[in-house]
Design a protein around this motif. Structure first.
Motif, PDB file in Angstrom:
ATOM      1  N   LEU A 839       0.824  -1.199   0.000  1.00 60.49           N
ATOM      2  CA  LEU A 839       0.000   0.000   0.000  1.00 60.49           C
ATOM      3  C   LEU A 839       0.863   1.255   0.000  1.00 60.49           C
ATOM      4  N   GLU A 840       0.386   2.262  -0.726  1.00 64.66           N
ATOM      5  CA  GLU A 840       1.024   3.579  -0.719  1.00 64.66           C
ATOM      6  C   GLU A 840      -0.060   4.642  -0.753  1.00 64.66           C
ATOM      7  N   ASP A 841       0.176   5.734  -0.024  1.00 61.79           N
ATOM      8  CA  ASP A 841      -0.796   6.821   0.069  1.00 61.79           C
ATOM      9  C   ASP A 841      -0.815   7.616  -1.235  1.00 61.79           C
ATOM     10  N   THR A 842      -2.026   7.885  -1.768  1.00 59.05           N
ATOM     11  CA  THR A 842      -2.159   8.674  -3.001  1.00 59.05           C
ATOM     12  C   THR A 842      -2.376  10.148  -2.712  1.00 59.05           C
ATOM     13  N   GLY A 843      -2.624  10.503  -1.456  1.00 57.11           N
ATOM     14  CA  GLY A 843      -2.903  11.889  -1.110  1.00 57.11           C
ATOM     15  C   GLY A 843      -4.320  12.321  -1.387  1.00 57.11           C
ATOM     16  N   LYS A 844      -5.163  11.423  -1.825  1.00 56.68           N
ATOM     17  CA  LYS A 844      -6.551  11.743  -2.144  1.00 56.68           C
ATOM     18  C   LYS A 844      -7.469  11.294  -1.003  1.00 56.68           C
ATOM     19  N   ILE A 845      -8.531  12.078  -0.786  1.00 54.25           N
ATOM     20  CA  ILE A 845      -9.516  11.783   0.252  1.00 54.25           C
ATOM     21  C   ILE A 845     -10.874  11.598  -0.408  1.00 54.25           C
ATOM     22  N   SER A 846     -11.641  10.658   0.113  1.00 54.13           N
ATOM     23  CA  SER A 846     -12.949  10.384  -0.477  1.00 54.13           C
ATOM     24  C   SER A 846     -13.926   9.958   0.611  1.00 54.13           C
ATOM     25  N   LEU A 847     -15.210   9.858   0.247  1.00 43.67           N
ATOM     26  CA  LEU A 847     -16.273   9.411   1.150  1.00 43.67           C
ATOM     27  C   LEU A 847     -16.846   8.114   0.604  1.00 43.67           C
ATOM     28  N   LEU A 848     -16.799   7.062   1.411  1.00 42.34           N
ATOM     29  CA  LEU A 848     -17.301   5.753   0.991  1.00 42.34           C
ATOM     30  C   LEU A 848     -18.507   5.361   1.831  1.00 42.34           C
ATOM     31  N   GLU A 849     -19.491   4.774   1.197  1.00 42.06           N
ATOM     32  CA  GLU A 849     -20.666   4.264   1.912  1.00 42.06           C
ATOM     33  C   GLU A 849     -20.443   2.809   2.288  1.00 42.06           C
ATOM     34  N   GLN A 850     -20.751   2.457   3.517  1.00 42.14           N
ATOM     35  CA  GLN A 850     -20.490   1.098   4.004  1.00 42.14           C
ATOM     36  C   GLN A 850     -21.201   0.052   3.153  1.00 42.14           C
ATOM     37  N   GLN A 851     -22.413   0.332   2.725  1.00 42.98           N
ATOM     38  CA  GLN A 851     -23.197  -0.643   1.965  1.00 42.98           C
ATOM     39  C   GLN A 851     -22.621  -0.925   0.586  1.00 42.98           C
ATOM     40  N   LYS A 852     -21.736  -0.044   0.100  1.00 43.33           N
ATOM     41  CA  LYS A 852     -21.206  -0.204  -1.261  1.00 43.33           C
ATOM     42  C   LYS A 852     -19.757  -0.665  -1.286  1.00 43.33           C
ATOM     43  N   LEU A 853     -19.253  -1.154  -0.159  1.00 46.35           N
ATOM     44  CA  LEU A 853     -17.879  -1.644  -0.117  1.00 46.35           C
ATOM     45  C   LEU A 853     -17.760  -2.947  -0.890  1.00 46.35           C
ATOM     46  N   GLY A 854     -16.575  -3.183  -1.438  1.00 47.50           N
ATOM     47  CA  GLY A 854     -16.350  -4.446  -2.127  1.00 47.50           C
ATOM     48  C   GLY A 854     -16.377  -5.617  -1.172  1.00 47.50           C
ATOM     49  N   ASP A 855     -15.873  -5.411   0.052  1.00 52.08           N
ATOM     50  CA  ASP A 855     -15.910  -6.421   1.100  1.00 52.08           C
ATOM     51  C   ASP A 855     -16.167  -5.702   2.417  1.00 52.08           C
ATOM     52  N   MET A 856     -17.162  -6.181   3.170  1.00 49.24           N
ATOM     53  CA  MET A 856     -17.539  -5.512   4.412  1.00 49.24           C
ATOM     54  C   MET A 856     -16.513  -5.718   5.518  1.00 49.24           C
ATOM     55  N   TRP A 857     -15.622  -6.699   5.384  1.00 47.57           N
ATOM     56  CA  TRP A 857     -14.698  -7.011   6.461  1.00 47.57           C
ATOM     57  C   TRP A 857     -13.503  -6.063   6.442  1.00 47.57           C
ATOM     58  N   PRO A 858     -13.252  -5.293   7.527  1.00 48.74           N
ATOM     59  CA  PRO A 858     -12.092  -4.395   7.556  1.00 48.74           C
ATOM     60  C   PRO A 858     -10.814  -5.176   7.834  1.00 48.74           C
ATOM     61  N   LEU A 859      -9.719  -4.672   7.304  1.00 42.64           N
ATOM     62  CA  LEU A 859      -8.429  -5.344   7.439  1.00 42.64           C
ATOM     63  C   LEU A 859      -7.449  -4.455   8.195  1.00 42.64           C
ATOM     64  N   ALA A 860      -6.337  -5.042   8.595  1.00 42.46           N
ATOM     65  CA  ALA A 860      -5.259  -4.305   9.261  1.00 42.46           C
ATOM     66  C   ALA A 860      -4.016  -4.373   8.387  1.00 42.46           C
ATOM     67  N   SER A 861      -3.310  -3.271   8.315  1.00 42.77           N
ATOM     68  CA  SER A 861      -2.055  -3.252   7.554  1.00 42.77           C
ATOM     69  C   SER A 861      -0.881  -3.448   8.503  1.00 42.77           C
ATOM     70  N   TYR A 862       0.194  -4.061   7.990  1.00 41.97           N
ATOM     71  CA  TYR A 862       1.380  -4.337   8.800  1.00 41.97           C
ATOM     72  C   TYR A 862       2.626  -3.913   8.026  1.00 41.97           C
ATOM     73  N   ASN A 863       3.625  -3.443   8.763  1.00 40.18           N
ATOM     74  CA  ASN A 863       4.911  -3.075   8.171  1.00 40.18           C
ATOM     75  C   ASN A 863       5.824  -4.289   8.196  1.00 40.18           C
ATOM     76  N   VAL A 864       6.141  -4.781   7.015  1.00 47.73           N
ATOM     77  CA  VAL A 864       7.032  -5.929   6.862  1.00 47.73           C
ATOM     78  C   VAL A 864       8.227  -5.470   6.046  1.00 47.73           C
ATOM     79  N   GLY A 865       9.391  -5.472   6.687  1.00 49.11           N
ATOM     80  CA  GLY A 865      10.550  -4.882   6.033  1.00 49.11           C
ATOM     81  C   GLY A 865      10.316  -3.379   5.923  1.00 49.11           C
ATOM     82  N   ARG A 866      10.401  -2.876   4.716  1.00 53.41           N
ATOM     83  CA  ARG A 866      10.123  -1.454   4.465  1.00 53.41           C
ATOM     84  C   ARG A 866       8.797  -1.267   3.735  1.00 53.41           C
ATOM     85  N   LYS A 867       7.995  -2.309   3.701  1.00 55.01           N
ATOM     86  CA  LYS A 867       6.734  -2.252   2.965  1.00 55.01           C
ATOM     87  C   LYS A 867       5.550  -2.267   3.927  1.00 55.01           C
TER      88      LYS A 867
END
Length: 879
Positions: A839-867
């Motif tokens: 993942l990398e930040d694009t600098g863009k901000i948006s508003l998302l509706e929960q009902q229209k998500l591709g997957d309802m399950w939220p995930l956690a990001s982890y730093n592995v190495g430098r990624k």
């Protein structure tokens, strides 16, 4: 005009009265349920009344009631008494009717009158179901100017009015019901022993009746002196004694009260709460063998008496063509003629399993092993099915008795109820008619499914698959998709059963020992289509721990890491969110000899999913053993997906075939287990039953914990089945006393912010949805449909070139009971060796509706190495 209850829609005159109404009438606090904020525009919910009071004082202190300065009371037309809440008012009218006094209808334009209690209830239910405060006759509503407008918890009527506003009999019933719920909660939810409750009742009775006399006498004496009244001390003492002895708590807990003893309490619970009494069936009177059965039809009537649950149950609809979202999209449901009618039919899923209530390593480990049969109404949405209070108890029996008398005898009362449900239906009071239903499927592990269906219970024989007639010796050579193994069919089943009956020497015949009692009795259930696979035991407690053990052996030999290093990595990894709750356990030193790493399903699922982030950088790219594990990870993600398409099913079939080839290449000396063969049937079974997570045993097994806790706290083995079934039904009665369905949206803390201070893009999106919006409600954590969202979590949002897009939650907006996320859009690149996305930040901000998500399950990001990496928990199907 007052405050409206969000559960039963009744009205109270003050905020304090409404809080007391929630606590006494609905008992929502202190039992894991959520009470909504009193203000309709606020989405917050709370588990404790203290949290609600804090919220009201912090966020709504300056807000007014619907009509500030005006108090509305309900005036009885028969005796001119006043009641502060609508519920109390109708209870008061009921007291008149129980004495056969004539009562007029209290709603506008209705001249109906009666002196019969049930007639009045039927009239109100038919003619005035959706009434509001404005529908009452003018003479019923009495308005009084309030002396203050701070909406404190003290009722705003003066002392003279209070003396006539409260009906003593109604108030006593309210106190009695609240006290009964408290004692029922202690016994059924907190597993307090009967002896302890008896001691508590005795002490409470003494405190309320005798020990309080002196305190009450002082209060009366002080009140009289402040009003310059002189009364003889003997009269004051006599008055204090009468007040204490006649107090509702003293009357309820005394020797003659309905809650004074364990026997009377049970009698009161069964009469006044929605208790379905278990029935004991005798198997052998001489040997004192019996089992407990809870009538399914009665339980269905109690469950569907709740209108909110009935609405959820009868509003089912199938998905669009090509999508599999529930059991109603599978061919097993669509091909059943029983459901091919316009009227709604009920679908029942039952679960069969054995569990130990004693120490599984102790001397009593088999003596008290119990076979349990649970059931759930499949018409309910999955978020309600997953609640443990939605899983009902049907039967408890000692496992040794089940083996001795067989399922045909033990399941007889259950089968009779299911036959009645098929042929006659069950009367649903909220609909006013009978609704038919049938058994959709039986959920069980492989051993349990074979035991109840009549198949062999050993998986070392020639025919061990309940889905096909393939010989186990050919599992190593042929795949299921090759078509070599003929599927079991209804016609073949009839022939096999007939052959077993005519010639006992053939037993088992194609794996069949006897006929399935459910198939014999029910017209719309069949063995061939009634036993779905169990992902939990096949994958997470079968294939995954076994293959992880084999692969770890190879990795240790290749010195990618040592066992100590691996365990340190597993222990020290910075798990987040739900990953922390289900974090994997360390690998035991003897895993190679056991050929499994052990662990429960949640831990093994977390380990196979996070393994690339744990040790992926230590394993060279292209390692064949690593590729085997990655393929297994792909299969797990596909199998647990909540939505499938024909394309995802085909992809799963390809991945299973690839995994088989890799497994045989890497471990040529290892034989494929029967569970590997069952896995190869999964693509076809998804088309048959819908997503397999809808029919797995994961949530059902959590129900065992209640019974184990009861045994541990009561330590009562005299009639353990009766104790467990009764305690369970008491617990269900306690939870059914609340009329509410757990709300989809749960918020505990919000803040308000003007729309103008938000990012311009967010402002535009919000005003496009609500043009007049000036202020928004923001939260950092919300729970929606059982899924918890927190700032910092990663969401899947759409896709690009077939790969999912991701966004990070910054803030959560609650708008009209819907959830929107203010997110940072992220760019993602797929890292195949780690089966993760960088993942990398694009600098863009948006508003998302929960009902229209591709997957309802939220995930956690982890730093592995430098990624910064994120790995999916389940496969995401494109809509």
């Amino acid at each position: 005009m007052g405050w409206q209850c969000k559960i039963c829609k009744s009205f109270s005159t003050t905020k304090g009265n409404l809080l007391r109404h929630y606590r006494l009438q609905h008992a929502t606090f202190g039992r894991g349920q959520h009470q909504p904020c009193l203000y309709g525009s606020c989405p917050c919910t709370f588990k404790t009344q203290g949290a609600l009071r804090t919220h009201l004082s912090r966020y709504h202190a300056a807000e007014e009631s619907p009509r500030p300065g005006v108090i509305t009371a309900f005036k009885c037309l028969a005796c001119t008494a006043f009641c502060s809440t609508q519920k109390d008012y109708f209870q008061h009218i009921g007291n008149h009717l129980k004495r056969h006094e004539t009562v007029f209808c209290v709603f506008n334009g209705c001249d109906f009158r009666t002196n019969i209690y049930n007639t009045f209830l039927k009239h109100k239910g038919r003619r005035h179901t959706s009434c509001s405060l404005t529908d009452f006759k003018k003479e019923v509503l009495e308005s009084h100017p309030s002396q203050n407008t701070d909406h404190s918890d003290v009722p705003e009527l003066n002392n003279d009015e209070c003396s006539s506003d409260v009906d003593p009999e109604s108030a006593s019933c309210t106190v009695l019901q609240g006290l009964g719920l408290l004692l029922l909660k202690l016994e059924s939810t907190y597993n307090v022993s009967v002896r302890c409750i008896d001691a508590l009742v005795e002490d409470l009775f003494y405190i309320s009746s005798s020990a309080s006399v002196e305190a009450v006498k002082n209060i009366i004496d002080s009140a009289l002196k402040s009003n310059k009244c002189t009364v003889d001390h003997t009269i004051i003492k006599d008055l204090a004694e009468q007040l204490c002895s006649s107090h509702p708590i003293s009357r309820a807990l005394g020797a003659g009260g309905p809650l004074g003893s364990a026997f009377k309490r049970n009698k009161y619970f069964k009469k006044h709460f929605q208790f379905v009494d278990p029935i004991e069936y005798i198997l052998d009177a001489e040997q004192k063998k019996s089992f407990q059965y809870v009538p399914v039809l009665k339980t269905l009537q109690v469950v569907l008496k709740n209108k909110d649950i009935a609405v959820e149950a009868f509003s089912r609809c199938s998905s669009s063509t090509g999508h599999f979202k529930s059991i109603f999209d599978g061919t097993c449901f669509k091909d059943n003629d029983f459901y091919a009618v316009e009227e709604t039919r009920l679908s029942i899923i039952i679960y069969v399993d054995e569990f130990e209530v004693c120490n599984p390593l102790g001397t009593s480990r088999k003596k008290h092993k119990i076979t349990a049969v649970y059931w759930v109404l499949a018409n309910l949405p999955l978020r309600l099915q997953s609640a443990l209070t939605s899983i009902q108890l049907a039967l408890l029996c000692k496992s040794v008795d089940v083996k001795q008398f067989e399922y045909k005898v033990v399941l007889d009362p259950l089968l009779k109820d299911l036959v009645t449900l098929e042929q006659e239906g069950v009367f649903i009071s909220c609909l006013g008619r009978n609704i038919k239903g049938t058994l959709h499927c039986v959920v069980a592990d492989n051993l349990g499914a074979h035991a109840i269906s009549g198949l062999v219970e050993s998986f070392n024989g020639p025919y061990v698959c309940r889905f096909c007639l393939g010989h186990s010796s050919e599992y190593q050579t042929y795949e299921v998709r090759s078509g070599v193994f003929p599927l079991r069919k209804k016609d073949d089943y009839v022939l096999h059963v007939q052959a077993v009956k005519e010639n006992p020497n053939l037993v088992p015949h194609f794996g069949l020992k006897r006929s399935c009692p459910l198939t014999d009795q029910l017209n719309h259930f069949h063995f061939v289509s009634g036993y779905p696979p169990d992902v939990l035991h096949d994958l997470f407690e079968g294939i995954v721990p076994r293959e992880l053990a084999l692969c770890f052996q190879v990795f240790l030999k290749k010195h990618y890491f040592s066992l100590t290093e691996l365990n340190n990595i597993i222990t020290c990894f910075p798990y987040k969110g739900s990953d922390k709750l289900n974090s994997p356990q360390t690998i035991p030193p003897n895993f190679a000899g056991r050929k499994t790493i052990g662990g429960n399903a949640h831990e093994n699922w977390a380990l196979i999913r996070l393994l690339p982030l744990l040790v992926g950088l230590r394993v060279p790219e292209g390692d064949p053993v690593w590729q085997l594990l990655l393929t297994l990870k792909d299969i797990v993600e596909l199998v647990v997906a909540p939505v499938h398409t024909t394309q995802s099913i085909a992809y799963l079939e390809f991945k299973i075939s690839e995994h088989r080839v890799r497994y045989l290449e890497v471990f040529p000396d290892q034989r494929l287990t029967p569970k590997h063969h069952f896995l190869e049937h999964y693509p076809a079974l998804i088309e048959k039953y819908g997503p397999l997570v809808g029919v797995w045993t994961m949530r059902f097994e959590a129900k065992h914990r209640f019974f184990k806790q009861v045994v541990r706290h009561t330590n009562n083995f005299k009639n353990v089945l009766l104790t467990l079934s009764t305690r369970h039904q008491m617990m269900m009665a306690y939870h059914m006393q609340s009329k509410e369905v757990k709300p989809a949206l749960l918020v505990t803390k919000i803040s308000r912010m003007p729309v103008d201070v938000l990012h311009p893009d967010i402002q535009a999106d919000l005003r496009a949805r609500s043009p007049s919006l000036t202020c928004v409600q923001l939260a950092t954590t919300v729970t929606y449909s059982g899924t918890r969202y927190t700032a910092g979590m990663i969401l899947s949002n759409g896709s690009t070139c077939g790969l999912p897009d991701f966004a990070e939650i910054i803030q959560i907006v609650v708008l009209d009971n819907s959830v929107y996320f203010i997110v940072k859009l992220l760019a993602a690149w797929y890292v195949e060796h780690l089966r993760s996305f960088q993942l990398e930040d694009t600098g863009k901000i948006s508003l998302l509706e929960q009902q229209k998500l591709g997957d309802m399950w939220p995930l956690a990001s982890y730093n592995v190495g430098r990624k910064r990496l994120v790995t999916l928990k389940r496969y995401i199907c494109a809509e």
